[in-house]
Design an enzyme around this catalytic site. Structure first.
Site, mmCIF file in Angstrom:
data_model
loop_
_atom_site.group_PDB
_atom_site.id
_atom_site.type_symbol
_atom_site.label_atom_id
_atom_site.label_comp_id
_atom_site.label_asym_id
_atom_site.label_seq_id
_atom_site.Cartn_x
_atom_site.Cartn_y
_atom_site.Cartn_z
ATOM 1 N N ARG A 30 0.774 -1.241 0.000
ATOM 2 C CA ARG A 30 0.000 0.000 0.000
ATOM 3 C C ARG A 30 0.797 1.280 0.000
ATOM 4 N NH1 ARG A 30 -3.388 -2.064 4.961
ATOM 5 N NH2 ARG A 30 -1.314 -2.928 5.256
ATOM 6 N N TYR A 153 -2.691 -18.348 13.863
ATOM 7 C CA TYR A 153 -3.890 -17.864 13.166
ATOM 8 C C TYR A 153 -4.983 -18.926 13.123
ATOM 9 C CZ TYR A 153 -1.609 -13.554 11.768
ATOM 10 O OH TYR A 153 -0.988 -12.327 11.788
HETATM 11 O O1 CP3 Z 1 5.474 -7.472 -0.561
HETATM 12 C C1 CP3 Z 1 5.514 -8.509 0.103
HETATM 13 O O2 CP3 Z 1 6.169 -8.602 1.165
HETATM 14 C C2 CP3 Z 1 4.818 -9.753 -0.442
HETATM 15 C C3 CP3 Z 1 3.491 -9.979 -0.014
HETATM 16 C C4 CP3 Z 1 3.163 -10.373 1.411
HETATM 17 C C5 CP3 Z 1 1.914 -10.039 1.977
HETATM 18 N N1 CP3 Z 1 1.810 -10.664 3.179
HETATM 19 C C6 CP3 Z 1 0.896 -9.202 1.342
HETATM 20 C C7 CP3 Z 1 -0.092 -8.508 2.183
HETATM 21 C C8 CP3 Z 1 3.848 -11.153 2.343
HETATM 22 C C9 CP3 Z 1 5.247 -11.711 2.282
HETATM 23 C C10 CP3 Z 1 2.969 -11.344 3.451
HETATM 24 C C11 CP3 Z 1 3.298 -12.169 4.619
HETATM 25 C C12 CP3 Z 1 2.423 -12.125 5.796
HETATM 26 N N2 CP3 Z 1 1.064 -12.067 5.837
HETATM 27 C C13 CP3 Z 1 2.893 -12.257 7.129
HETATM 28 C C14 CP3 Z 1 4.332 -12.446 7.524
HETATM 29 C C15 CP3 Z 1 5.096 -11.174 7.514
HETATM 30 C C16 CP3 Z 1 4.689 -10.184 8.567
HETATM 31 O O3 CP3 Z 1 4.153 -9.135 8.197
HETATM 32 O O4 CP3 Z 1 4.929 -10.477 9.762
HETATM 33 C C17 CP3 Z 1 1.777 -12.202 7.978
HETATM 34 C C18 CP3 Z 1 1.782 -12.274 9.487
HETATM 35 C C19 CP3 Z 1 0.617 -12.088 7.158
HETATM 36 C C20 CP3 Z 1 -0.805 -12.044 7.571
HETATM 37 C C21 CP3 Z 1 -1.431 -10.750 7.221
HETATM 38 N N3 CP3 Z 1 -1.743 -10.364 5.931
HETATM 39 C C22 CP3 Z 1 -1.824 -9.706 8.094
HETATM 40 C C23 CP3 Z 1 -1.634 -9.716 9.599
HETATM 41 C C24 CP3 Z 1 -2.367 -8.707 7.303
HETATM 42 C C25 CP3 Z 1 -3.057 -7.433 7.787
HETATM 43 C C26 CP3 Z 1 -2.097 -6.376 8.133
HETATM 44 C C27 CP3 Z 1 -1.899 -5.422 6.978
HETATM 45 O O5 CP3 Z 1 -0.738 -5.137 6.674
HETATM 46 O O6 CP3 Z 1 -2.891 -4.985 6.414
HETATM 47 C C28 CP3 Z 1 -2.274 -9.098 5.958
HETATM 48 C C29 CP3 Z 1 -2.708 -8.316 4.780
HETATM 49 C C30 CP3 Z 1 -1.707 -8.108 3.681
HETATM 50 N N4 CP3 Z 1 -0.816 -9.044 3.235
HETATM 51 C C31 CP3 Z 1 -1.584 -6.930 2.912
HETATM 52 C C32 CP3 Z 1 -0.573 -7.170 1.958
HETATM 53 C C33 CP3 Z 1 -0.095 -6.260 0.873
HETATM 54 C C34 CP3 Z 1 -2.448 -5.692 3.040
HETATM 55 C C35 CP3 Z 1 -3.747 -5.939 2.375
HETATM 56 C C36 CP3 Z 1 -4.288 -4.763 1.640
HETATM 57 O O7 CP3 Z 1 -3.822 -4.455 0.522
HETATM 58 O O8 CP3 Z 1 -5.196 -4.132 2.175
#
Ligand code: CP3
Length: 342
Positions: A30, A153
Protein backbone atom coordinates in the site's frame (compact mmCIF):
# COMPACT_ATOMS: atom_id res chain seq x y z
CA UNK A 1 17.31 -18.69 -16.43
CA UNK A 2 20.55 -16.74 -16.09
CA UNK A 3 20.08 -13.82 -13.68
CA UNK A 4 21.50 -10.39 -14.55
CA UNK A 5 21.35 -9.28 -10.93
CA UNK A 6 22.10 -12.21 -8.62
CA UNK A 7 23.39 -10.21 -5.61
CA UNK A 8 20.84 -11.78 -3.25
CA UNK A 9 21.72 -15.32 -4.28
CA UNK A 10 25.46 -14.60 -4.09
CA UNK A 11 25.11 -13.33 -0.52
CA UNK A 12 22.98 -16.37 0.35
CA UNK A 13 25.70 -18.65 -0.99
CA UNK A 14 28.52 -16.78 0.76
CA UNK A 15 30.04 -15.54 -2.51
CA UNK A 16 31.70 -12.19 -3.23
CA UNK A 17 29.53 -9.12 -3.85
CA UNK A 18 30.44 -5.53 -4.66
CA UNK A 19 27.57 -4.15 -2.56
CA UNK A 20 24.73 -5.61 -0.47
CA UNK A 21 21.41 -6.34 -2.20
CA UNK A 22 18.24 -4.59 -1.03
CA UNK A 23 14.61 -5.66 -1.00
CA UNK A 24 11.92 -4.67 1.49
CA UNK A 25 9.36 -6.70 3.34
CA UNK A 26 5.86 -5.69 2.10
CA UNK A 27 7.45 -3.91 -0.85
CA UNK A 28 4.45 -4.99 -2.95
CA UNK A 29 1.93 -3.04 -0.99
CA UNK A 30 0.00 0.00 0.00
CA UNK A 31 2.87 2.50 0.24
CA UNK A 32 2.73 2.59 -3.58
CA UNK A 33 -0.18 4.52 -5.12
CA UNK A 34 0.15 2.19 -8.13
CA UNK A 35 -0.58 -0.75 -5.81
CA UNK A 36 -3.63 0.99 -4.39
CA UNK A 37 -4.90 1.59 -7.93
CA UNK A 38 -4.63 -2.09 -8.83
CA UNK A 39 -6.27 -3.03 -5.53
CA UNK A 40 -9.20 -0.68 -6.20
CA UNK A 41 -9.56 -2.21 -9.64
CA UNK A 42 -9.37 -5.77 -8.30
CA UNK A 43 -11.97 -5.12 -5.61
CA UNK A 44 -10.23 -6.73 -2.68
CA UNK A 45 -6.95 -8.11 -1.42
CA UNK A 46 -8.18 -11.66 -1.82
CA UNK A 47 -9.26 -11.05 -5.38
CA UNK A 48 -5.78 -9.71 -6.11
CA UNK A 49 -4.23 -12.94 -4.89
CA UNK A 50 -6.75 -15.07 -6.72
CA UNK A 51 -6.13 -13.31 -10.02
CA UNK A 52 -2.59 -13.94 -11.26
CA UNK A 53 -2.72 -10.93 -13.59
CA UNK A 54 -3.11 -8.59 -10.62
CA UNK A 55 -0.60 -10.51 -8.52
CA UNK A 56 1.98 -10.37 -11.32
CA UNK A 57 1.48 -6.65 -11.79
CA UNK A 58 1.96 -5.69 -8.13
CA UNK A 59 4.89 -8.08 -7.69
CA UNK A 60 6.73 -6.26 -10.49
CA UNK A 61 5.89 -2.74 -9.29
CA UNK A 62 8.72 -2.37 -6.75
CA UNK A 63 11.23 -3.65 -9.34
CA UNK A 64 10.06 -1.27 -12.05
CA UNK A 65 9.23 1.72 -9.84
CA UNK A 66 11.74 1.60 -6.96
CA UNK A 67 14.54 -0.58 -8.34
CA UNK A 68 14.98 -3.15 -5.56
CA UNK A 69 17.29 -6.14 -6.14
CA UNK A 70 14.69 -8.89 -5.68
CA UNK A 71 10.98 -9.46 -6.21
CA UNK A 72 8.76 -11.23 -3.68
CA UNK A 73 5.67 -12.94 -4.99
CA UNK A 74 2.45 -11.19 -4.06
CA UNK A 75 0.43 -13.58 -1.93
CA UNK A 76 -0.08 -14.13 1.79
CA UNK A 77 1.02 -16.71 4.36
CA UNK A 78 -2.69 -17.38 5.02
CA UNK A 79 -3.35 -19.01 1.67
CA UNK A 80 -1.87 -22.17 3.22
CA UNK A 81 -4.49 -22.76 5.94
CA UNK A 82 -7.06 -22.13 3.23
CA UNK A 83 -5.52 -24.85 1.04
CA UNK A 84 -5.92 -27.43 3.83
CA UNK A 85 -9.46 -26.50 4.76
CA UNK A 86 -9.54 -23.33 6.85
CA UNK A 87 -10.41 -20.28 4.80
CA UNK A 88 -9.92 -16.67 5.84
CA UNK A 89 -11.25 -13.22 5.09
CA UNK A 90 -9.22 -10.01 5.00
CA UNK A 91 -11.16 -7.31 6.78
CA UNK A 92 -10.14 -3.79 5.70
CA UNK A 93 -8.47 -1.77 8.51
CA UNK A 94 -8.50 -4.86 10.72
CA UNK A 95 -6.64 -7.73 9.08
CA UNK A 96 -7.18 -11.45 8.72
CA UNK A 97 -10.22 -13.23 10.12
CA UNK A 98 -11.00 -16.96 10.10
CA UNK A 99 -14.74 -17.64 10.47
CA UNK A 100 -13.92 -21.16 11.65
CA UNK A 101 -10.95 -22.00 13.89
CA UNK A 102 -9.32 -25.13 15.30
CA UNK A 103 -10.78 -25.95 18.72
CA UNK A 104 -10.59 -29.72 19.08
CA UNK A 105 -9.14 -32.93 17.68
CA UNK A 106 -11.92 -33.48 15.14
CA UNK A 107 -11.21 -30.03 13.64
CA UNK A 108 -7.64 -31.17 12.99
CA UNK A 109 -8.88 -34.48 11.51
CA UNK A 110 -11.06 -32.53 9.10
CA UNK A 111 -8.09 -30.70 7.62
CA UNK A 112 -7.07 -32.22 4.31
CA UNK A 113 -3.99 -32.43 2.14
CA UNK A 114 -3.41 -29.87 -0.59
CA UNK A 115 -5.68 -30.95 -3.41
CA UNK A 116 -5.09 -30.75 -7.14
CA UNK A 117 -6.49 -27.40 -8.31
CA UNK A 118 -6.34 -25.77 -4.86
CA UNK A 119 -6.13 -22.01 -4.29
CA UNK A 120 -2.31 -22.35 -4.26
CA UNK A 121 -2.40 -22.83 -8.03
CA UNK A 122 -3.06 -19.07 -8.33
CA UNK A 123 0.28 -18.40 -6.68
CA UNK A 124 2.09 -20.93 -8.88
CA UNK A 125 0.57 -19.34 -11.99
CA UNK A 126 1.55 -15.87 -10.75
CA UNK A 127 5.12 -17.05 -10.07
CA UNK A 128 5.44 -18.40 -13.63
CA UNK A 129 4.14 -15.11 -14.99
CA UNK A 130 6.52 -13.03 -12.87
CA UNK A 131 9.52 -15.16 -13.86
CA UNK A 132 8.62 -14.60 -17.51
CA UNK A 133 8.18 -10.84 -17.08
CA UNK A 134 11.34 -10.45 -15.04
CA UNK A 135 13.33 -12.22 -17.75
CA UNK A 136 16.23 -12.66 -15.31
CA UNK A 137 16.43 -9.02 -14.17
CA UNK A 138 16.36 -9.95 -10.46
CA UNK A 139 15.66 -13.11 -8.42
CA UNK A 140 12.14 -13.93 -7.24
CA UNK A 141 11.50 -14.80 -3.58
CA UNK A 142 8.81 -17.30 -2.60
CA UNK A 143 7.56 -17.65 0.96
CA UNK A 144 5.48 -19.39 3.58
CA UNK A 145 4.59 -18.73 7.18
CA UNK A 146 6.46 -20.75 9.78
CA UNK A 147 4.27 -23.49 11.31
CA UNK A 148 4.04 -21.69 14.68
CA UNK A 149 2.73 -18.46 13.08
CA UNK A 150 0.21 -20.36 10.94
CA UNK A 151 -0.84 -22.34 14.04
CA UNK A 152 -1.45 -19.04 15.86
CA UNK A 153 -3.89 -17.86 13.17
CA UNK A 154 -5.61 -21.25 12.88
CA UNK A 155 -6.30 -21.33 16.63
CA UNK A 156 -7.00 -17.65 17.30
CA UNK A 157 -8.70 -16.89 13.99
CA UNK A 158 -7.26 -13.36 13.96
CA UNK A 159 -4.38 -11.23 15.12
CA UNK A 160 -3.70 -10.96 18.84
CA UNK A 161 -1.25 -9.14 21.08
CA UNK A 162 -0.37 -12.24 23.11
CA UNK A 163 -1.63 -15.24 21.11
CA UNK A 164 -2.45 -16.67 24.52
CA UNK A 165 -5.22 -18.84 23.07
CA UNK A 166 -2.70 -20.51 20.77
CA UNK A 167 -0.27 -20.96 23.67
CA UNK A 168 -3.06 -22.31 25.86
CA UNK A 169 -3.87 -24.94 23.22
CA UNK A 170 -0.22 -26.00 23.19
CA UNK A 171 0.03 -26.25 26.98
CA UNK A 172 -3.33 -27.99 27.47
CA UNK A 173 -3.39 -30.23 24.40
CA UNK A 174 0.26 -30.83 23.48
CA UNK A 175 -0.37 -34.01 21.49
CA UNK A 176 -3.08 -32.37 19.39
CA UNK A 177 -0.96 -29.26 19.00
CA UNK A 178 1.97 -31.26 17.64
CA UNK A 179 -0.39 -33.12 15.32
CA UNK A 180 -1.57 -29.79 13.91
CA UNK A 181 2.00 -28.49 13.64
CA UNK A 182 2.93 -31.61 11.67
CA UNK A 183 0.05 -31.12 9.25
CA UNK A 184 1.00 -27.48 8.73
CA UNK A 185 4.66 -28.42 8.22
CA UNK A 186 3.88 -31.09 5.65
CA UNK A 187 1.60 -28.74 3.71
CA UNK A 188 4.20 -25.94 3.88
CA UNK A 189 6.86 -28.19 2.37
CA UNK A 190 4.48 -29.14 -0.46
CA UNK A 191 3.63 -25.45 -0.98
CA UNK A 192 7.24 -24.27 -1.02
CA UNK A 193 8.25 -27.07 -3.40
CA UNK A 194 5.39 -26.03 -5.68
CA UNK A 195 6.69 -22.45 -5.64
CA UNK A 196 10.20 -23.69 -6.44
CA UNK A 197 8.90 -25.77 -9.36
CA UNK A 198 7.08 -22.67 -10.60
CA UNK A 199 10.37 -20.75 -10.56
CA UNK A 200 11.22 -18.93 -7.32
CA UNK A 201 14.97 -18.55 -6.68
CA UNK A 202 14.93 -18.37 -2.86
CA UNK A 203 12.33 -19.00 -0.17
CA UNK A 204 11.71 -17.11 3.06
CA UNK A 205 9.96 -18.51 6.12
CA UNK A 206 8.13 -15.86 8.16
CA UNK A 207 7.74 -16.62 11.85
CA UNK A 208 6.01 -13.36 12.69
CA UNK A 209 4.84 -14.49 16.13
CA UNK A 210 8.03 -16.18 17.32
CA UNK A 211 8.42 -13.37 19.85
CA UNK A 212 5.39 -14.37 21.92
CA UNK A 213 7.19 -17.54 23.07
CA UNK A 214 10.05 -17.97 25.52
CA UNK A 215 13.38 -19.52 24.52
CA UNK A 216 12.68 -23.03 25.81
CA UNK A 217 9.19 -23.25 24.42
CA UNK A 218 10.30 -21.84 21.09
CA UNK A 219 13.03 -24.45 20.77
CA UNK A 220 10.65 -27.25 21.77
CA UNK A 221 7.51 -26.44 19.83
CA UNK A 222 8.42 -24.11 16.99
CA UNK A 223 12.01 -24.68 15.83
CA UNK A 224 11.79 -28.44 15.09
CA UNK A 225 9.16 -27.71 12.44
CA UNK A 226 11.19 -24.92 10.85
CA UNK A 227 14.11 -27.34 10.84
CA UNK A 228 11.98 -29.96 9.08
CA UNK A 229 11.08 -27.44 6.37
CA UNK A 230 14.69 -26.29 5.93
CA UNK A 231 15.91 -29.89 5.73
CA UNK A 232 13.26 -30.78 3.15
CA UNK A 233 14.09 -27.86 0.85
CA UNK A 234 17.43 -28.39 -0.84
CA UNK A 235 16.70 -26.85 -4.23
CA UNK A 236 17.12 -23.14 -3.43
CA UNK A 237 18.64 -20.97 -0.66
CA UNK A 238 16.48 -20.30 2.40
CA UNK A 239 15.90 -17.33 4.70
CA UNK A 240 14.36 -17.69 8.15
CA UNK A 241 12.89 -14.55 9.71
CA UNK A 242 11.70 -15.17 13.26
CA UNK A 243 10.41 -11.82 14.50
CA UNK A 244 11.12 -11.09 18.13
CA UNK A 245 13.26 -14.22 18.54
CA UNK A 246 16.59 -12.63 19.48
CA UNK A 247 16.76 -15.40 22.11
CA UNK A 248 16.77 -18.09 19.42
CA UNK A 249 19.59 -16.76 17.24
CA UNK A 250 22.03 -19.45 18.40
CA UNK A 251 19.43 -22.12 17.49
CA UNK A 252 18.69 -20.45 14.17
CA UNK A 253 22.43 -20.59 13.44
CA UNK A 254 22.16 -24.40 13.54
CA UNK A 255 19.44 -24.55 10.88
CA UNK A 256 20.06 -25.67 7.37
CA UNK A 257 19.35 -22.19 6.00
CA UNK A 258 21.44 -19.47 4.35
CA UNK A 259 20.11 -16.20 5.71
CA UNK A 260 18.66 -15.23 9.09
CA UNK A 261 16.35 -12.20 9.15
CA UNK A 262 16.57 -9.68 12.01
CA UNK A 263 13.96 -7.36 13.44
CA UNK A 264 15.05 -3.89 14.54
CA UNK A 265 15.09 -4.75 18.24
CA UNK A 266 18.09 -7.01 17.74
CA UNK A 267 21.45 -5.23 17.90
CA UNK A 268 23.52 -6.19 14.85
CA UNK A 269 26.68 -6.95 16.85
CA UNK A 270 24.65 -9.22 19.15
CA UNK A 271 23.30 -11.12 16.13
CA UNK A 272 26.77 -11.40 14.58
CA UNK A 273 27.97 -12.99 17.80
CA UNK A 274 25.30 -15.69 17.54
CA UNK A 275 24.94 -16.31 13.82
CA UNK A 276 28.46 -17.15 12.73
CA UNK A 277 28.30 -18.61 9.28
CA UNK A 278 25.20 -17.30 7.57
CA UNK A 279 24.21 -14.00 6.05
CA UNK A 280 21.90 -11.69 7.99
CA UNK A 281 18.97 -9.71 6.63
CA UNK A 282 17.58 -6.48 7.99
CA UNK A 283 17.14 -4.63 10.17
CA UNK A 284 16.29 -0.92 10.01
CA UNK A 285 13.22 0.23 11.92
CA UNK A 286 10.65 1.01 9.19
CA UNK A 287 9.65 4.14 11.16
CA UNK A 288 13.09 5.63 10.39
CA UNK A 289 11.75 6.14 6.88
CA UNK A 290 9.55 8.92 8.28
CA UNK A 291 12.71 10.98 8.79
CA UNK A 292 14.39 13.38 6.31
CA UNK A 293 16.28 11.98 3.28
CA UNK A 294 19.69 12.85 4.83
CA UNK A 295 18.78 10.89 7.94
CA UNK A 296 17.53 7.96 5.88
CA UNK A 297 20.84 7.94 4.02
CA UNK A 298 22.82 8.14 7.25
CA UNK A 299 20.84 5.36 8.94
CA UNK A 300 21.15 3.13 5.87
CA UNK A 301 24.93 3.58 5.68
CA UNK A 302 25.28 3.05 9.42
CA UNK A 303 23.40 -0.23 9.09
CA UNK A 304 25.46 -1.45 6.12
CA UNK A 305 28.71 -0.61 7.89
CA UNK A 306 27.66 -2.58 10.97
CA UNK A 307 27.72 -5.85 8.98
CA UNK A 308 30.75 -7.59 7.50
CA UNK A 309 31.22 -7.36 3.76
CA UNK A 310 29.13 -9.86 1.83
CA UNK A 311 27.08 -11.13 4.74
CA UNK A 312 24.25 -8.63 4.60
CA UNK A 313 20.94 -8.34 2.76
CA UNK A 314 19.57 -4.84 3.32
CA UNK A 315 15.98 -4.83 4.51
CA UNK A 316 13.75 -3.36 7.19
CA UNK A 317 13.19 -5.05 10.53
CA UNK A 318 9.56 -5.69 9.50
CA UNK A 319 7.19 -4.66 6.71
CA UNK A 320 6.89 -1.17 5.21
CA UNK A 321 4.06 0.86 6.69
CA UNK A 322 1.42 1.96 4.17
CA UNK A 323 1.94 5.67 4.90
CA UNK A 324 5.74 5.73 4.63
CA UNK A 325 6.85 8.39 2.14
CA UNK A 326 7.86 6.81 -1.11
CA UNK A 327 10.75 9.30 -1.47
CA UNK A 328 12.30 7.92 1.70
CA UNK A 329 12.01 4.34 0.49
CA UNK A 330 13.60 5.48 -2.77
CA UNK A 331 16.37 7.26 -0.86
CA UNK A 332 17.14 4.06 1.03
CA UNK A 333 17.31 2.03 -2.18
CA UNK A 334 19.47 4.64 -3.93
CA UNK A 335 21.86 4.78 -0.98
CA UNK A 336 22.39 1.03 -1.10
CA UNK A 337 22.77 0.96 -4.87
CA UNK A 338 25.45 3.65 -4.88
CA UNK A 339 27.41 1.96 -2.08
CA UNK A 340 30.54 -0.12 -2.83
CA UNK A 341 32.37 -2.29 -0.33
CA UNK A 342 36.01 -1.33 0.06
O1 CP3 B 1 5.47 -7.47 -0.56
C1 CP3 B 1 5.51 -8.51 0.10
O2 CP3 B 1 6.17 -8.60 1.16
C2 CP3 B 1 4.82 -9.75 -0.44
C3 CP3 B 1 3.49 -9.98 -0.01
C4 CP3 B 1 3.16 -10.37 1.41
C5 CP3 B 1 1.91 -10.04 1.98
N1 CP3 B 1 1.81 -10.66 3.18
C6 CP3 B 1 0.90 -9.20 1.34
C7 CP3 B 1 -0.09 -8.51 2.18
C8 CP3 B 1 3.85 -11.15 2.34
C9 CP3 B 1 5.25 -11.71 2.28
C10 CP3 B 1 2.97 -11.34 3.45
C11 CP3 B 1 3.30 -12.17 4.62
C12 CP3 B 1 2.42 -12.13 5.80
N2 CP3 B 1 1.06 -12.07 5.84
C13 CP3 B 1 2.89 -12.26 7.13
C14 CP3 B 1 4.33 -12.45 7.52
C15 CP3 B 1 5.10 -11.17 7.51
C16 CP3 B 1 4.69 -10.18 8.57
O3 CP3 B 1 4.15 -9.14 8.20
O4 CP3 B 1 4.93 -10.48 9.76
C17 CP3 B 1 1.78 -12.20 7.98
C18 CP3 B 1 1.78 -12.27 9.49
C19 CP3 B 1 0.62 -12.09 7.16
C20 CP3 B 1 -0.80 -12.04 7.57
C21 CP3 B 1 -1.43 -10.75 7.22
N3 CP3 B 1 -1.74 -10.36 5.93
C22 CP3 B 1 -1.82 -9.71 8.09
C23 CP3 B 1 -1.63 -9.72 9.60
C24 CP3 B 1 -2.37 -8.71 7.30
C25 CP3 B 1 -3.06 -7.43 7.79
C26 CP3 B 1 -2.10 -6.38 8.13
C27 CP3 B 1 -1.90 -5.42 6.98
O5 CP3 B 1 -0.74 -5.14 6.67
O6 CP3 B 1 -2.89 -4.98 6.41
C28 CP3 B 1 -2.27 -9.10 5.96
C29 CP3 B 1 -2.71 -8.32 4.78
C30 CP3 B 1 -1.71 -8.11 3.68
N4 CP3 B 1 -0.82 -9.04 3.23
C31 CP3 B 1 -1.58 -6.93 2.91
C32 CP3 B 1 -0.57 -7.17 1.96
C33 CP3 B 1 -0.10 -6.26 0.87
C34 CP3 B 1 -2.45 -5.69 3.04
C35 CP3 B 1 -3.75 -5.94 2.37
C36 CP3 B 1 -4.29 -4.76 1.64
O7 CP3 B 1 -3.82 -4.45 0.52
O8 CP3 B 1 -5.20 -4.13 2.17
Amino acid sequence: MELKNDLLLRVAEGKEVERPPIWLMRQAGRFLSEYREVRAHAGSFRQMIANPDFAIEVTLQPIDLIGVDAAIIFSDILVLPEAIGLSYEMIPQKGPFFPKTIEKGSDIDQLHEIAEGSNLEHTYTAIKGVVKELAGRVPLIGFAGAPWTIFCYMIEGQGSKTFSKAKKFFYQEPALAHKLMEKITEASITYLKGQIRAGVNLVQIFDSWAGVLDKNTYSQIALPYIKAICDAIQEVPKTVFAKGAFFALDDLNELNCNIVGLDWHTPIDFALGKVKDKALQGNMDPALLYSKPEQVQEATLKMINAYPKGRHVVNLGHGIYPDLPRESVQEMVNTVKSFTYI
